[in-house]
Write a protein that holds these residues in place. Structure first.
Motif, PDB file in Angstrom:
ATOM      1  N   PHE A   1     103.222  61.008  57.687  1.00  0.00           N
ATOM      2  CA  PHE A   1     103.263  61.815  56.471  1.00  0.00           C
ATOM      3  C   PHE A   1     102.426  61.164  55.371  1.00  0.00           C
ATOM      4  O   PHE A   1     102.444  59.942  55.206  1.00  0.00           O
ATOM      5  CB  PHE A   1     104.704  61.926  55.947  1.00  0.00           C
ATOM      6  N   VAL A   2     101.701  61.975  54.609  1.00  0.00           N
ATOM      7  CA  VAL A   2     101.148  61.554  53.320  1.00  0.00           C
ATOM      8  C   VAL A   2     101.831  62.412  52.266  1.00  0.00           C
ATOM      9  O   VAL A   2     101.905  63.642  52.416  1.00  0.00           O
ATOM     10  CB  VAL A   2      99.620  61.748  53.233  1.00  0.00           C
ATOM     11  N   TYR A   3     102.338  61.760  51.215  1.00  0.00           N
ATOM     12  CA  TYR A   3     103.119  62.505  50.219  1.00  0.00           C
ATOM     13  C   TYR A   3     102.701  62.117  48.806  1.00  0.00           C
ATOM     14  O   TYR A   3     102.057  61.085  48.583  1.00  0.00           O
ATOM     15  CB  TYR A   3     104.612  62.223  50.406  1.00  0.00           C
ATOM     16  N   THR A   4     103.064  62.967  47.861  1.00  0.00           N
ATOM     17  CA  THR A   4     102.880  62.625  46.453  1.00  0.00           C
ATOM     18  C   THR A   4     104.175  62.896  45.701  1.00  0.00           C
ATOM     19  O   THR A   4     104.912  63.838  46.021  1.00  0.00           O
ATOM     20  CB  THR A   4     101.726  63.410  45.808  1.00  0.00           C
TER      21      THR A   4
ATOM     22  N   ILE B   1      96.800  67.304  48.118  1.00  0.00           N
ATOM     23  CA  ILE B   1      97.581  67.627  49.319  1.00  0.00           C
ATOM     24  C   ILE B   1      97.186  69.010  49.833  1.00  0.00           C
ATOM     25  O   ILE B   1      96.994  69.224  51.036  1.00  0.00           O
ATOM     26  CB  ILE B   1      99.096  67.580  49.011  1.00  0.00           C
TER      27      ILE B   1
ATOM     28  N   LEU C   1     110.856  64.786  52.718  1.00  0.00           N
ATOM     29  CA  LEU C   1     110.635  63.796  53.770  1.00  0.00           C
ATOM     30  C   LEU C   1     111.939  63.493  54.499  1.00  0.00           C
ATOM     31  O   LEU C   1     113.016  63.511  53.894  1.00  0.00           O
ATOM     32  CB  LEU C   1     110.096  62.491  53.160  1.00  0.00           C
TER      33      LEU C   1
ATOM     34  N   ILE D   1     110.004  63.856  46.620  1.00  0.00           N
ATOM     35  CA  ILE D   1     108.549  64.018  46.520  1.00  0.00           C
ATOM     36  C   ILE D   1     108.227  65.364  45.879  1.00  0.00           C
ATOM     37  O   ILE D   1     109.084  66.245  45.793  1.00  0.00           O
ATOM     38  CB  ILE D   1     107.863  63.935  47.900  1.00  0.00           C
TER      39      ILE D   1
ATOM     40  N   SER E   1     105.209  67.051  47.008  1.00  0.00           N
ATOM     41  CA  SER E   1     104.697  67.752  48.179  1.00  0.00           C
ATOM     42  C   SER E   1     104.114  66.739  49.150  1.00  0.00           C
ATOM     43  O   SER E   1     103.894  65.569  48.800  1.00  0.00           O
ATOM     44  CB  SER E   1     103.634  68.778  47.782  1.00  0.00           C
ATOM     45  N   GLY E   2     103.823  67.200  50.358  1.00  0.00           N
ATOM     46  CA  GLY E   2     103.276  66.282  51.352  1.00  0.00           C
ATOM     47  C   GLY E   2     102.674  67.026  52.525  1.00  0.00           C
ATOM     48  O   GLY E   2     102.727  68.266  52.605  1.00  0.00           O
TER      49      GLY E   2
ATOM     50  N   TYR F   1     105.061  56.767  56.719  1.00  0.00           N
ATOM     51  CA  TYR F   1     104.881  57.419  55.426  1.00  0.00           C
ATOM     52  C   TYR F   1     103.867  56.663  54.575  1.00  0.00           C
ATOM     53  O   TYR F   1     103.856  55.432  54.562  1.00  0.00           O
ATOM     54  CB  TYR F   1     106.229  57.487  54.688  1.00  0.00           C
TER      55      TYR F   1
ATOM     56  N   SER G   1     101.976  57.043  50.547  1.00  0.00           N
ATOM     57  CA  SER G   1     101.857  57.784  49.294  1.00  0.00           C
ATOM     58  C   SER G   1     100.391  58.066  48.985  1.00  0.00           C
ATOM     59  O   SER G   1      99.515  57.237  49.241  1.00  0.00           O
ATOM     60  CB  SER G   1     102.489  56.999  48.149  1.00  0.00           C
TER      61      SER G   1
END
Length: 507
Positions: free
Chosen positions: A131-134, A143, A163, A169, A171-172, A271, A273
């Protein structure tokens, strides 16, 4: 380090705890082989394994001990999800090359999966979603653009609004069926296979130069020569540049990891960020429990005044957001970034057809090390490889290449000049135990370290690569060059290139 930090006193990667890689002698004579592979990390070991499997006579050289450099200090994710990269790749290289970047890494993951199964390697390999998330609304558009890039390239994944680990978060995005493993446990069986197929392995053998020609001759620091049809540089930073100016086309960054226990169950997954400072989270099995690895805090090598603060920041994040209860290990790694974020894999330069290089993996060397090994094997066997054009070291993209080149080398020039103009920060007698600092010593700048017994070691503060002044790294107890990332021990020995000569001891 503060007295109540509760961080381990010395850096030690978990991967090497209770695992004893085999040891090998230093090269003590001249030898002749088909391929001399320089570098005992994942790239070099996998390359040597693939070449030996094809029947080539191979020698693997490592300046320290095998599986201990960047490979031994990684977070060990095997993934094609390299942060938010695919929208950027489409913009700079076009859809087909962006798809090739993904396919190369995805194929490497499949090759590694297959090797684990075929050789029955017990290395804590597990399939995980990445996962990449903000957590910030300002990064939500990034994203969204990456999601469109996934769809355009046919990458399995999608949008997520939460997540599995419960971290709040905005979104991701998820990439399905990636993997994680213990790199040391994975590579030790490959080392054994290299030996069983007749490969020669040498530790404490630093390659410093190459005599061009066919055959080529790799020269070691002790003056021994390895005559070879092919010389392959898998030494993180190329041990030989051959007017390729790699030092000006890459910059080094350090990043940090703490390994800890947390109070709540960890559901799995990897994960990262999209926000700054970066946060990377994954687990690895440890004695029936899950050890949580928290990484991030990247900065240019030699350009952080207090490296311990980065470990502290990761620990604080773990306590606040993950319920961290105890930090067991800490370590850091060095990564090389190319001008366009795509690695250099292939001929060192167009005029060096039998000298091959693999470097600039950014923070994604586990998959790229295997990509490179396959490409180098194909090049030596004169087989076509679909990715050779994308990764060729001789490429140059004006956008973003020119802007990045100017910015990076302006940064280097600033540190070169700034280092020469700076004054000593302390007197030797002011040093505390386990402290290093730049001092004035007999009319010149010295890099002085006082150990916990009060013994002081002073070395020349000028990097032997291109003359920048080194800086003290208190987290790892090394002298780091802020220009091109060379690193030295407190005794002045080279820990990491591009420098190949030690710092001179000042008596």
């Amino acid at each position: 380090m503060t007295a109540n930090s509760n961080l381990p006193h010395s850096p030690e990667p978990y991967w090497r705890v209770n695992v004893q890689p085999p040891s090998f002698p230093a090269l003590s004579d001249d030898i002749e082989v088909d391929a001399a592979v320089i570098g005992g990390g994942i790239t070099g070991i996998t390359t040597a394994y693939l070449l030996a499997k094809e029947g080539l006579k191979v020698a693997l050289l490592e300046s320290d001990v095998v599986v201990n450099g960047t490979t031994g200090h990684t977070t060990a994710k095997i993934t094609a999800q390299h942060d938010l990269i695919y929208d950027e790749l489409i913009h700079h290289f076009g859809t087909e090359k962006a798809r090739a970047y993904y396919q190369a890494n995805d194929e490497a993951l499949q090759v590694m999966r297959q090797l684990v199964q075929e050789l029955s390697i017990e290395c804590d390999f597990s399939d995980e979603d990445a996962f990449v998330y903000t957590t910030e609304e300002k990064n939500a558009s990034k994203i969204e653009k990456e999601l469109h890039a996934y769809e355009k390239l046919g990458i399995p994944g999608g949008y997520v609004s939460e997540l599995p680990i419960g971290l709040p978060i905005h979104s991701g995005i998820v990439m399905k069926n990636q993997a994680q493993f213990n790199p040391v446990k994975y590579l030790i069986p490959l080392v054994g296979k290299i030996q069983s197929m007749g490969g020669q392995i040498y530790e404490h053998t630093r390659a410093v130069d190459v005599e061009d020609g066919s055959p080529a001759k790799v020269i070691t620091g002790d003056g021994h020569k390895i005559t070879c049809k092919y010389a392959v540089s898998c030494s993180h930073f190329p041990f030989y540049e051959g007017n390729g100016f790699y030092f000006a086309r890459m910059h080094p960054e350090r990043s940090y990891t703490v390994a800890a226990k947390i109070a709540k169950p960890f559901p799995g997954g990897m994960y990262l960020s999209a926000d700054s400072p970066k946060r990377s989270i994954r687990y690895t099995p440890m004695n029936g429990e899950k050890l949580i690895l928290i990484g991030g805090e990247g900065h240019k090598t030699g350009q952080s005044k207090d490296t311990m603060k980065h470990y502290e920041a990761l620990k604080t994040f773990g306590q606040t957001d993950l319920g961290l209860t105890e930090t067991l290990y800490r370590w850091s790694a060095q990564d090389l970034f190319t001008l366009d974020k795509v690695p250099y894999i292939g001929r060192l330069t167009e005029s060096h057809p039998n000298i091959l290089v693999a470097t600039g993996f950014r923070k994604w060397g586990m998959a790229f090390g295997t990509v490179a090994a396959q490409m180098i094997r194909d090049s030596i066997l004169e087989k076509e490889n679909p990715y050779s054009e994308l990764f060729t070291p001789s490429r140059f993209k004006a956008d973003p290449g020119i802007k990045t080149f100017v910015a990076e080398n302006t940064n280097v020039a600033g540190h070169l000049i700034g280092g020469k103009l700076s004054t000593a920060s302390k007197k030797i007698e002011e040093l505390h135990p386990d402290e290093g600092a730049i001092v004035s010593y007999n009319g010149q700048k010295g890099a002085a370290y006082k150990d916990e017994n009060g013994q002081v070691t002073v070395v020349d503060a000028t990097c032997t690569h291109l003359g920048c002044e080194v800086a003290w790294n208190n987290g790892d107890r090394t002298w780091d060059c802020p220009c091109h990332g060379s690193r030295y021990s407190v005794n002045g020995d080279v820990v990491e290139g591009p420098a190949d000569k030690p710092l001179k001891k000042l008596e």
